[in-house]
Design a protein around this motif. Structure first.
Motif, PDB file in Angstrom:
ATOM      1  N   ALA A  29     -56.035 -87.085  21.764  1.00 11.22           N
ATOM      2  CA  ALA A  29     -55.290 -85.588  20.864  1.00 11.22           C
ATOM      3  C   ALA A  29     -54.074 -85.461  21.513  1.00 11.22           C
ATOM      4  N   GLY A  30     -54.044 -85.922  22.674  1.00  8.49           N
ATOM      5  CA  GLY A  30     -52.439 -85.265  23.820  1.00  8.49           C
ATOM      6  C   GLY A  30     -51.864 -86.870  23.228  1.00  8.49           C
ATOM      7  N   LEU A  31     -52.213 -88.081  23.020  1.00 14.27           N
ATOM      8  CA  LEU A  31     -51.663 -88.488  23.055  1.00 14.27           C
ATOM      9  C   LEU A  31     -50.808 -89.150  21.525  1.00 14.27           C
ATOM     10  N   PHE A  32     -50.880 -87.637  20.838  1.00 16.96           N
ATOM     11  CA  PHE A  32     -50.187 -87.317  19.101  1.00 16.96           C
ATOM     12  C   PHE A  32     -50.077 -86.080  19.328  1.00 16.96           C
ATOM     13  N   VAL A  33     -50.842 -85.009  20.226  1.00 15.71           N
ATOM     14  CA  VAL A  33     -49.563 -83.562  20.327  1.00 15.71           C
ATOM     15  C   VAL A  33     -48.428 -84.174  20.915  1.00 15.71           C
ATOM     16  N   PRO A  35     -45.846 -84.665  21.995  1.00 14.18           N
ATOM     17  CA  PRO A  35     -43.947 -85.142  21.466  1.00 14.18           C
ATOM     18  C   PRO A  35     -43.722 -84.091  20.476  1.00 14.18           C
ATOM     19  N   LEU A  36     -44.918 -84.091  19.306  1.00 16.36           N
ATOM     20  CA  LEU A  36     -44.529 -82.675  18.902  1.00 16.36           C
ATOM     21  C   LEU A  36     -44.687 -80.780  19.383  1.00 16.36           C
ATOM     22  N   LEU A  37     -45.863 -81.107  20.450  1.00 15.98           N
ATOM     23  CA  LEU A  37     -46.203 -79.359  20.886  1.00 15.98           C
ATOM     24  C   LEU A  37     -44.861 -79.625  21.976  1.00 15.98           C
ATOM     25  N   ILE A  38     -43.559 -80.733  22.210  1.00 12.12           N
ATOM     26  CA  ILE A  38     -42.611 -80.060  23.196  1.00 12.12           C
ATOM     27  C   ILE A  38     -41.633 -79.214  21.850  1.00 12.12           C
ATOM     28  N   VAL A  39     -41.776 -80.124  20.662  1.00 15.46           N
ATOM     29  CA  VAL A  39     -40.326 -80.003  19.251  1.00 15.46           C
ATOM     30  C   VAL A  39     -41.070 -78.874  18.503  1.00 15.46           C
ATOM     31  N   LEU A  40     -42.317 -78.163  19.346  1.00 14.53           N
ATOM     32  CA  LEU A  40     -42.615 -76.822  18.843  1.00 14.53           C
ATOM     33  C   LEU A  40     -41.943 -75.659  19.646  1.00 14.53           C
ATOM     34  N   ALA A  41     -42.516 -75.950  21.262  1.00 17.60           N
ATOM     35  CA  ALA A  41     -42.448 -75.176  22.021  1.00 17.60           C
ATOM     36  C   ALA A  41     -40.864 -74.620  22.461  1.00 17.60           C
ATOM     37  N   LEU A 150     -38.062 -82.662   7.808  1.00 16.84           N
ATOM     38  CA  LEU A 150     -38.278 -83.879   7.322  1.00 16.84           C
ATOM     39  C   LEU A 150     -39.121 -83.682   6.010  1.00 16.84           C
ATOM     40  N   GLY A 151     -39.177 -82.747   5.015  1.00 15.98           N
ATOM     41  CA  GLY A 151     -39.867 -82.078   4.220  1.00 15.98           C
ATOM     42  C   GLY A 151     -41.377 -82.456   4.267  1.00 15.98           C
ATOM     43  N   LYS A 152     -41.720 -82.562   3.099  1.00 12.67           N
ATOM     44  CA  LYS A 152     -43.089 -82.540   2.634  1.00 12.67           C
ATOM     45  C   LYS A 152     -44.042 -83.170   4.017  1.00 12.67           C
ATOM     46  N   THR A 153     -43.596 -84.499   4.807  1.00 10.70           N
ATOM     47  CA  THR A 153     -44.070 -85.494   5.715  1.00 10.70           C
ATOM     48  C   THR A 153     -44.318 -84.630   6.650  1.00 10.70           C
ATOM     49  N   GLY A 154     -42.817 -84.043   6.900  1.00 16.74           N
ATOM     50  CA  GLY A 154     -42.741 -83.265   8.557  1.00 16.74           C
ATOM     51  C   GLY A 154     -43.825 -82.242   8.350  1.00 16.74           C
ATOM     52  N   GLU A 155     -44.306 -80.867   7.648  1.00 17.31           N
ATOM     53  CA  GLU A 155     -44.879 -80.564   7.176  1.00 17.31           C
ATOM     54  C   GLU A 155     -46.097 -80.490   7.324  1.00 17.31           C
ATOM     55  N   LEU A 156     -47.012 -81.505   6.999  1.00 14.83           N
ATOM     56  CA  LEU A 156     -48.084 -82.591   7.562  1.00 14.83           C
ATOM     57  C   LEU A 156     -48.453 -82.738   8.801  1.00 14.83           C
ATOM     58  N   LEU A 157     -46.806 -83.180   9.499  1.00 19.19           N
ATOM     59  CA  LEU A 157     -47.016 -84.146  10.522  1.00 19.19           C
ATOM     60  C   LEU A 157     -47.369 -82.253  11.799  1.00 19.19           C
ATOM     61  N   MET A 158     -46.847 -81.831  11.649  1.00 15.49           N
ATOM     62  CA  MET A 158     -46.509 -80.224  11.972  1.00 15.49           C
ATOM     63  C   MET A 158     -48.257 -79.066  11.784  1.00 15.49           C
ATOM     64  N   GLU A 159     -48.274 -79.683  10.665  1.00 17.21           N
ATOM     65  CA  GLU A 159     -49.870 -78.903  10.559  1.00 17.21           C
ATOM     66  C   GLU A 159     -51.566 -80.149  10.994  1.00 17.21           C
ATOM     67  N   LEU A 160     -50.349 -81.031  11.054  1.00 22.81           N
ATOM     68  CA  LEU A 160     -52.004 -82.166  12.203  1.00 22.81           C
ATOM     69  C   LEU A 160     -51.869 -81.457  13.532  1.00 22.81           C
ATOM     70  N   ALA A 161     -50.410 -81.587  13.613  1.00 22.26           N
ATOM     71  CA  ALA A 161     -49.787 -81.088  15.089  1.00 22.26           C
ATOM     72  C   ALA A 161     -51.417 -79.751  15.986  1.00 22.26           C
ATOM     73  N   GLY A 162     -50.781 -79.047  14.855  1.00 25.10           N
ATOM     74  CA  GLY A 162     -51.574 -77.661  15.596  1.00 25.10           C
ATOM     75  C   GLY A 162     -53.144 -78.173  15.123  1.00 25.10           C
ATOM     76  N   CYS A 163     -53.945 -78.440  14.727  1.00 29.00           N
ATOM     77  CA  CYS A 163     -55.232 -78.790  14.518  1.00 29.00           C
ATOM     78  C   CYS A 163     -55.630 -79.312  15.456  1.00 29.00           C
ATOM     79  N   TRP A 164     -54.832 -80.532  15.928  1.00 26.98           N
ATOM     80  CA  TRP A 164     -54.917 -81.271  17.095  1.00 26.98           C
ATOM     81  C   TRP A 164     -54.824 -80.678  18.331  1.00 26.98           C
TER      82      TRP A 164
END
Length: 485
Positions: A29-33, A35-41, A150-164
């Motif tokens: 979970a951390g391996l995926f989350v 880099p995205l968590l840093i962007v979100l923060a 990144l449009g729809k792709t980026g939205e899905l990635l961020m949604e996955l980051a939240g779930c993970w």
């Protein structure tokens, strides 16, 4: 990522196997989350301070000197803005504020398809300048926060980051939990042990920091997911259909939640209203050029005015006066009619969710076609409205902004400490995933919990299944392996 702390001298085999399994899930979970968590923060912290940052960045356009004199009418200001824009630019939005040091803002749709804000001095009508709606800094930061641009792709990635992140929080708390019982002291549980060195010090800092931030992180995820591009839209539609979000049929000048006048059923009333006003059922509030709209009303249909070529349009000043009469007085947007059957839409999205309000007004008669207030929302929508205001750092003012920033930057720091721990334990040219325990623990509660999360968030469920399959295929079972904590 996180490494489990030392266990008692003679631990039960199931306990060791369970902790190692949790560690593996925490690692993936951390391996995926991370880099995205840093962007979100970082983006979340910056966007939280939008009310302070934008007037500072664009002071020459947004801030004016209070002359203590009368302000020009909204219609006169709009005329000044129209004269300053190209002939083919279409006015779409008027932003209304009573702060006497703020300029008047009007948004136009350009021929290119992009939107541009025009700022006018409300006292003398001077055009102060323009600003691209799509390219202003806070819009870019918001797009990064929601979808990495990144449009729809980026939205899905961020949604996955939240779930993970939910998985990371759950497994992290389980690994942090003082398994030693009453013999464990506050140091290493509630406070990091400063006497430790090397990776053990980083582990304590990561574990203790994660424990303190867990509740805030959980709140951020749960309050942010309803706004996500995929799951959030489906959840909003479900909540609206089940009357847990916005109840259908809030027609009329009062807070009426029944049929249109003269109809026997809600369904018949809605069809009658569509027929009467030529409403396109596909037009939703989220489709209007408003800066922000409350979550509860984004998926609601926009009614239409009766097409009347002989009638004149109600003035913008009349709409402002009508909004004030209805209790909407400051800091709101008015979406302007885009066609002969369009309506004025007043949208108020204040810091206090209880003051949220949406009015649709006939552009010819000035009649309120739809009036949606916080009291109209269902229980789920009301809870999400409070969550959104707290998530964005708006509800308690500056104190709310500081708390949100501390949690966000704390989560970014956890990502950094997790990365450092991984570097310190990772073998050269290997992933360094925690080894699979030789004995498979039952963990029925955990499996059931993950299954429920996968069902509630289908995209998350598919990726969990993919990670499980990839892990078994790539790494295989390593019996009896024990990694050093």
């Amino acid at each position: 990522m996180y490494a489990p702390q030392s266990t008692p001298a003679s631990p039960d085999g199931d306990v060791i196997a369970e902790r190692r399994t949790l560690w593996r899930w925490h690692f993936y979970a951390g391996l995926f989350v991370m880099p995205l968590l840093i962007v979100l923060a970082i983006t979340g912290t910056l966007y939280c301070f939008q009310p302070q940052i934008e007037p500072m960045l664009y002071r020459d356009r947004m801030i004016v000197a209070d002359t203590h004199g009368p302000r020009l009418s909204q219609d006169a200001l709009l005329a000044k803005a129209i004269a300053a824009e190209p002939r083919d630019a279409k006015p779409t939005l008027a932003q209304i504020e009573t702060d006497r040091t703020r300029s008047a803002e009007f948004v136009f749709r350009l021929r290119s398809g992009e939107s541009e804000s025009v700022y006018i001095n409300p006292y003398d009508g001077t055009v102060l300048g323009t600003l691209s709606v799509e390219h202003r800094l806070m819009k870019q930061i918001r797009n990064l926060h929601r979808g990495l641009m990144l449009g729809k792709t980026g939205e899905l990635l961020m949604e996955l980051a939240g779930c993970w992140t939910l998985v990371m929080i759950g497994t992290g708390i389980a690994l942090w939990w003082p398994w030693g019982g009453k013999n464990r002291r506050a140091s290493g549980v509630w406070l990091p042990r400063v006497s430790l060195k090397g990776r053990a010090w980083w582990r304590d800092l990561h574990a203790v920091g994660g424990a303190w931030l867990a509740i805030g992180a959980l709140f951020f995820v749960l309050s942010g997911l309803p706004w996500s591009g995929s799951w959030g839209k489906q959840f909003k539609a479900l909540a609206t259909t089940a009357s847990l979000g916005y109840p259908k049929g809030a027609w009329g000048e009062a807070h009426v939640h029944s049929t249109a006048p003269g109809n026997a059923s809600q369904e018949g009333g809605e069809h009658a209203m569509h027929a009467m006003h030529g409403n396109d059922p596909a037009m939703k509030l989220d489709d209007l050029p408003l800066h922000q709209t409350p979550w509860a009303v984004g998926a609601t249909a926009v009614p239409s005015s009766a097409d009347s070529a002989a009638a004149s349009r109600v003035s913008l000043d009349d709409v402002v006066a009508l909004a004030a009469k209805q209790g909407v007085a400051d800091d709101y947007g008015i979406a302007l009619p885009a066609s002969p059957t369009g309506v004025y839409t007043v949208s108020s999205f204040p810091a206090d969710p209880r003051d949220e309000r949406t009015l649709h007004i006939d552009q010819y008669s000035g009649r309120v076609l739809s009036d949606i207030s916080y009291g109209s929302y269902g229980a789920v929508a009301q809870a999400i409205s409070y969550g959104t205001s707290l998530h964005m750092g708006r509800y308690f003012g500056m104190a709310n902004q500081i708390v949100c920033s501390a949690i966000s930057l704390g989560l970014a720091a956890l990502s950094v400490t997790g990365f450092v721990m991984w570097l310190k334990r990772r073998p050269s040219r290997k992933l360094g995933a925690p080894s699979r325990p030789a004995k498979r623990p039952p963990m029925r509660a955990w499996r059931s919990g993950l299954a429920l999360v996968g069902i509630a968030f289908p995209l998350m469920g598919m990726t969990m299944l993919a990670v499980w399959c990839l892990d078994r295929i790539t790494f295989g079972r390593q019996s009896g392996a024990q990694a050093q904590a």
